[in-house]
Design a protein around this motif. Structure first.
Motif, mmCIF file in Angstrom:
data_model
loop_
_atom_site.group_PDB
_atom_site.id
_atom_site.type_symbol
_atom_site.label_atom_id
_atom_site.label_comp_id
_atom_site.label_asym_id
_atom_site.label_seq_id
_atom_site.Cartn_x
_atom_site.Cartn_y
_atom_site.Cartn_z
ATOM 1 N N LEU A 71 48.944 -41.000 17.862
ATOM 2 C CA LEU A 71 49.379 -41.042 19.248
ATOM 3 C C LEU A 71 50.834 -41.453 19.355
ATOM 4 O O LEU A 71 51.569 -40.963 20.216
ATOM 5 N N ALA A 72 51.256 -42.345 18.491
ATOM 6 C CA ALA A 72 52.650 -42.779 18.524
ATOM 7 C C ALA A 72 53.590 -41.624 18.177
ATOM 8 O O ALA A 72 54.652 -41.460 18.777
ATOM 9 N N VAL A 73 53.191 -40.801 17.212
ATOM 10 C CA VAL A 73 54.014 -39.638 16.841
ATOM 11 C C VAL A 73 54.101 -38.650 17.997
ATOM 12 O O VAL A 73 55.163 -38.110 18.311
ATOM 13 N N LEU A 74 52.967 -38.422 18.668
ATOM 14 C CA LEU A 74 52.971 -37.527 19.814
ATOM 15 C C LEU A 74 53.846 -38.065 20.929
ATOM 16 O O LEU A 74 54.516 -37.318 21.637
ATOM 17 N N ALA A 75 53.822 -39.405 21.099
ATOM 18 C CA ALA A 75 54.647 -40.015 22.138
ATOM 19 C C ALA A 75 56.124 -39.822 21.846
ATOM 20 O O ALA A 75 56.928 -39.543 22.741
ATOM 21 N N LEU A 76 56.497 -39.958 20.576
ATOM 22 C CA LEU A 76 57.898 -39.782 20.200
ATOM 23 C C LEU A 76 58.344 -38.335 20.403
ATOM 24 O O LEU A 76 59.466 -38.059 20.827
ATOM 25 N N ALA A 77 57.440 -37.413 20.093
ATOM 26 C CA ALA A 77 57.789 -36.006 20.233
ATOM 27 C C ALA A 77 57.941 -35.607 21.691
ATOM 28 O O ALA A 77 58.792 -34.800 22.055
ATOM 29 N N GLY A 78 57.090 -36.194 22.551
ATOM 30 C CA GLY A 78 57.135 -35.817 23.960
ATOM 31 C C GLY A 78 58.186 -36.534 24.756
ATOM 32 O O GLY A 78 58.424 -36.211 25.920
ATOM 33 N N GLY A 79 58.858 -37.569 24.164
ATOM 34 C CA GLY A 79 59.800 -38.343 24.939
ATOM 35 C C GLY A 79 61.183 -37.745 25.009
ATOM 36 O O GLY A 79 62.048 -38.266 25.707
ATOM 37 N N ALA A 80 61.435 -36.648 24.306
ATOM 38 C CA ALA A 80 62.781 -36.091 24.286
ATOM 39 C C ALA A 80 63.170 -35.468 25.611
ATOM 40 O O ALA A 80 64.341 -35.362 25.945
ATOM 41 N N GLU A 81 62.214 -34.997 26.395
ATOM 42 C CA GLU A 81 62.494 -34.332 27.657
ATOM 43 C C GLU A 81 62.572 -35.295 28.834
ATOM 44 O O GLU A 81 62.722 -34.855 29.961
ATOM 45 N N GLY A 82 62.490 -36.592 28.606
ATOM 46 C CA GLY A 82 62.484 -37.537 29.713
ATOM 47 C C GLY A 82 61.072 -37.852 30.144
ATOM 48 O O GLY A 82 60.128 -37.118 29.845
ATOM 49 N N SER A 83 60.917 -38.976 30.839
ATOM 50 C CA SER A 83 59.569 -39.424 31.181
ATOM 51 C C SER A 83 59.367 -39.561 32.679
ATOM 52 O O SER A 83 58.586 -40.371 33.147
ATOM 53 N N VAL A 84 60.091 -38.791 33.475
ATOM 54 C CA VAL A 84 59.864 -38.713 34.918
ATOM 55 C C VAL A 84 59.492 -37.276 35.235
ATOM 56 O O VAL A 84 60.236 -36.341 34.910
ATOM 57 N N GLY A 85 58.334 -37.096 35.840
ATOM 58 C CA GLY A 85 57.859 -35.748 36.117
ATOM 59 C C GLY A 85 57.011 -35.706 37.367
ATOM 60 O O GLY A 85 56.821 -36.730 38.042
ATOM 61 N N PRO A 86 56.486 -34.535 37.701
ATOM 62 C CA PRO A 86 55.679 -34.386 38.912
ATOM 63 C C PRO A 86 54.435 -35.283 38.873
ATOM 64 O O PRO A 86 53.813 -35.466 37.827
ATOM 65 N N SER A 87 54.099 -35.845 40.017
ATOM 66 C CA SER A 87 52.897 -36.670 40.116
ATOM 67 C C SER A 87 51.665 -35.794 40.009
ATOM 68 O O SER A 87 51.644 -34.649 40.469
ATOM 69 N N THR A 88 50.644 -36.329 39.393
ATOM 70 C CA THR A 88 49.387 -35.605 39.218
ATOM 71 C C THR A 88 48.266 -36.384 39.880
ATOM 72 O O THR A 88 48.431 -37.539 40.292
ATOM 73 N N ASN A 89 47.110 -35.726 39.963
ATOM 74 C CA ASN A 89 45.962 -36.400 40.559
ATOM 75 C C ASN A 89 45.493 -37.582 39.727
ATOM 76 O O ASN A 89 44.876 -38.505 40.242
#
Length: 315
Positions: free
Chosen positions: A7-25
């Motif tokens: 999970l930590a590796v996935l978090a690092l990979a997904g953090g390059a695009e920024g961590s503010v995005g559309p709200s979800t349900n």
């Protein structure tokens, strides 16, 4: 946990695009179009561990005796910034959550400095217009793992401190390392929302986050207490039985039978306990010579001054 490194590796990979995005349900941002994104690393009964990517925030400080007062003062400045009080004069959508940095060491007789933070919208994460108020500045939040405890109601000074204490108590119990100098009070809802409110307390993890309890769930002494002892000696068991019998013996058993009391003729045949068991070893009451024998008892034998035992009157 086994899945924590993955999970930590996935978090690092997904953090390059920024961590503010559309709200979800599934998020807590029910009143804003954009929300701070995170990756859930693990969850226990007392807290969550989340991974946040680097983000940019607009911030301001307020000095006050209570967190609620300082947050209200700072909120007005930040709200003016996103509604046009910036050099470009642009209006931005309100994002969530709002972070209040709360120092751990505060004194009742001294004001503390509270820092309020708004996450910048996704479109302004790379470049945001400068604020016109010199009390506002930008904060670059680094990549971090956070211990999170959620609660409802309003984020007040008392409730925030209470849940911060409960979270640190659990972190100490599981021997987790975290930043002890400050924590974040996190709010997701506007003051006008009355129901289904959500707030959080954050502590930044130091090192690898703890996602499991290192202590034994059921201590050995509790497990042994539920099983009866199997090595009790025979003489101890007999002694316990004797003590139980002595305790349950009627109080009348210690009272000697006087001459005016005759043995009942209706004693059931199934009675297995002889009447002599109720007679003391040394009789202290003698029958007067003038006492007539009972009609249902045989003539007394020997000297009339001899005590009449229960065995002579028995059936």
């Amino acid at each position: 946990m086994i899945f924590l490194p993955v999970l930590a590796v996935l978090a690092l990979a997904g953090g390059a695009e920024g961590s503010v995005g559309p709200s979800t349900n599934g998020s807590f941002c029910t009143e804003s179009k954009e929300c701070l994104e995170f990756q859930l690393l693990c969850k226990t009964d007392e807290y969550e561990v989340r991974h946040y990517s680097p983000t940019r925030w607009v911030s301001t400080d307020a000095e006050a005796y209570f967190m609620g007062v300082g947050a209200a003062m700072a909120f007005r400045r930040l709200f003016q910034y996103i509604t046009g009080a910036n050099e470009a004069g642009v209006q931005m959508e309100m994002t969530a959550p709002v972070l209040v940095k709360i120092p751990e060491e505060t004194k009742m007789w001294e004001p503390a400095v509270y820092t309020l933070n708004f996450p910048l919208p996704r479109a302004y994460q790379e470049k945001a217009p400068a604020p016109t108020n010199d009390k506002l500045y930008f904060t670059e939040m680094p990549e971090m793992d956070v211990y999170v405890r959620g609660y409802g109601g309003w984020m007040l000074s008392v409730t925030s401190r209470l849940h911060a204490h409960l979270l640190t108590k659990e972190l100490e119990r599981v021997r987790a390392a975290y930043n002890r100098t400050y924590h974040y009070g996190v709010g997701y809802d506007s003051p006008l929302k009355l129901l289904n409110r959500h707030n959080e307390v954050w502590y930044i993890a130091e090192g690898a986050p703890v996602c499991s309890d290192p202590q034994e769930p059921t201590p050995a002494h509790l497990a042994r207490a539920t099983n009866p002892p199997t090595d009790v000696p025979t003489d101890q068991t007999t002694s316990n039985v004797s003590e139980t019998t002595a305790i349950t013996t009627p109080a009348s058993a210690t009272t000697p039978i006087s001459a005016t009391t005759s043995a009942p003729t209706t004693t059931p045949a199934s009675t297995t306990t002889p009447v002599t068991s109720f007679t003391p070893s040394s009789a202290s009451t003698e029958v007067p010579a003038a006492t007539p024998p009972n009609a249902t008892s045989p003539e007394p034998r020997g000297n009339s001054t001899d005590p009449i035992s229960a065995s002579q009157d028995g059936v």
